[in-house]
Design a protein around this motif. Structure first.
Motif: not given
Length: 184
Positions: A183, A151, A140, A145-146, A143, A148
């Motif tokens: 996830l 991803l 976490e 996994l956040q 960052g 954009d």
């Protein structure tokens, strides 16, 4: 289906890893000696039933060592194993066991550019053997996994693999802290 137990190649793919005393494990640390040692361990692991081998771009020459081992195996061995690799850390020690005070053996870079470069390198070395490709130590705090953009690139890769006639690479993330939420 991925095997539930595997062999991690971190300490086999580079001469200095984060394990205490690893410097004393092998008297010879040149690339050729390390590759022979890695092949010996891979042979033994396979003989004991291990079918998953975990590499990463930051594990020195782990991908090269696994690929060269596989190239010398019969087709039935090649087809029976799952090879995974990870992106996001860059090996920076340059085959040194000890690095300077302001240096590190590896540096985390969870960026699209790092992903694209390391995916190309992993595919070049592992070719058809690459079956699992993960974000290395997603947390976490990082960052990733956040992010954009990251991803989006991973989603595009997943979709390309799903639509390919010879789909073979699953996309995922390794985590380095047990409190990371799953996830979805």
């Amino acid at each position: 289906d991925a095997p539930r137990l595997g062999l991690g190649m971190a300490a086999l793919g580079r001469p200095g890893y984060i394990n205490l005393g690893h410097d004393d494990d092998l008297p010879e640390k040149d690339v050729d000696a390390m590759e022979v040692h890695a092949h010996t361990v891979l042979d033994e692991a396979y003989a004991l039933g291990i079918r998953y081998f975990d590499c990463a771009r930051s594990y020195g020459l782990s991908e090269k060592f696994v690929a060269s081992w596989l190239e010398n195996q019969p087709v039935e061995v090649q087809q029976s194993v799952v090879i995974g690799s990870k992106w996001g850390y860059e090996y920076t020690a340059g085959w040194r066991v000890k690095v300077g005070e302001d240096e590190a053996h590896e540096v985390k870079k969870h960026t699209v550019a790092q992903h694209e470069r390391q995916l190309a390198e992993s595919r070049e070395l592992l070719g058809p053997y690459l079956r699992l490709y993960q974000i290395h130590s997603a947390t976490e705090a990082s960052g990733v996994l956040q992010a954009d953009d990251v991803l989006g690139v991973l989603a595009r890769l997943r979709d390309e693999e799903a639509s390919a006639a010879t789909s073979r690479v699953a996309i995922g993330a390794s985590v380095s802290h047990p409190q990371v939420k799953p996830l979805e």
